[in-house]
Design a protein around this motif. Structure first.
Motif, short mmCIF file in Angstrom:
data_model
loop_
_atom_site.label_atom_id
_atom_site.label_comp_id
_atom_site.label_asym_id
_atom_site.label_seq_id
_atom_site.Cartn_x
_atom_site.Cartn_y
_atom_site.Cartn_z
N ARG A 126 0.84 -1.19 0.00
CA ARG A 126 0.00 0.00 0.00
C ARG A 126 0.88 1.25 0.00
N LEU A 145 0.09 4.52 -0.42
CA LEU A 145 -0.44 5.72 0.22
C LEU A 145 -0.04 5.81 1.70
N PRO A 146 -0.16 4.72 2.48
CA PRO A 146 0.34 4.79 3.85
C PRO A 146 1.86 5.05 3.92
N LEU A 201 3.49 7.18 2.03
CA LEU A 201 3.63 8.64 1.99
C LEU A 201 3.31 9.26 3.34
N ARG A 202 2.25 8.76 3.98
CA ARG A 202 1.88 9.25 5.30
C ARG A 202 3.00 8.95 6.31
N TYR A 203 3.59 7.76 6.21
CA TYR A 203 4.70 7.36 7.08
C TYR A 203 5.89 8.31 6.91
N LEU A 235 5.87 11.38 5.85
CA LEU A 235 5.55 12.70 6.41
C LEU A 235 5.66 12.69 7.94
N VAL A 236 5.14 11.64 8.58
CA VAL A 236 5.26 11.52 10.03
C VAL A 236 6.73 11.47 10.44
N ARG A 295 3.58 5.09 16.08
CA ARG A 295 4.00 6.03 15.04
C ARG A 295 4.74 5.35 13.89
N TYR A 296 5.41 4.21 14.18
CA TYR A 296 6.25 3.62 13.15
C TYR A 296 5.91 2.17 12.81
N PRO A 321 2.18 1.52 11.19
CA PRO A 321 2.12 1.93 9.79
C PRO A 321 2.97 1.03 8.86
N GLU A 328 1.08 -1.99 8.02
CA GLU A 328 0.06 -1.69 7.01
C GLU A 328 0.68 -1.57 5.62
#
Length: 169
Positions: A64, A66-67, A69-71, A73-74, A159-160, A163, A166
């Protein structure tokens, strides 16, 4: 290997993006553009991945994106925030620092995901992953300032690690 595999561009250039990266990195490192440096950069970009290809693990299978990219950014926000926190803690007297080690229990089972997690911990200022125990499925982590081990573990997990589960499952 068959004779046709020797003619394939993938045999000679197993990681084309990495080869391009190495060639550009060489040009940046020498800080001088000339035909000779460009040719040497291309030669290194082709030779290094070719010679080391047998040692590379199989490619990561990101399920996946998209997650991911979110990861990222976090992670970027956490790196910036941690830099400020570490700078403030270092500028204070040492009595405010409580360095410590803790063992982080892994839920991940994918080697590449574990490597990403360990690298993430080390990239975030103030923490370093020191040792991966594959049998015990743990990471040994050093923190510059460790007040609550359970909180540090929960933060890494939320936080890590979750994700990453996922992204790679």
């Amino acid at each position: 290997m068959t004779p046709s595999s020797f003619r394939s561009w993938q045999f000679w250039l197993p990681h084309p993006l990495f080869s391009l990266f190495l060639a550009l990195l060489w040009l940046l490192m020498v800080n001088d553009f000339s035909v000779a440096h460009a040719l040497l950069g291309v030669a290194l970009g082709v030779a290094i991945p070719f010679v080391t290809h047998a040692f590379w693990p199989e490619e990561a299978k990101i399920k996946r994106p998209l997650p991911l990219l979110r990861y990222l950014l976090v992670l970027l926000v956490d790196i910036l925030r941690s830099n400020l926190v570490v700078a403030l803690r270092i500028l204070r007297p040492t009595r405010y620092l409580q360095p410590g080690f803790f063992v982080y229990p892994l839920a991940l089972d994918d080697d590449f995901a574990i490597t990403i997690l360990a690298s993430t911990i080390s990239l975030t200022p103030g923490t370093v992953s020191i040792h991966h125990d594959a049998k015990a499925r743990t990471l040994l982590v050093h923190a510059l300032h460790l007040e609550d081990e359970a909180e540090a573990i929960a933060t890494i997990r939320e936080r890590y690690e979750r994700p990453l589960e996922e992204i790679f499952r």
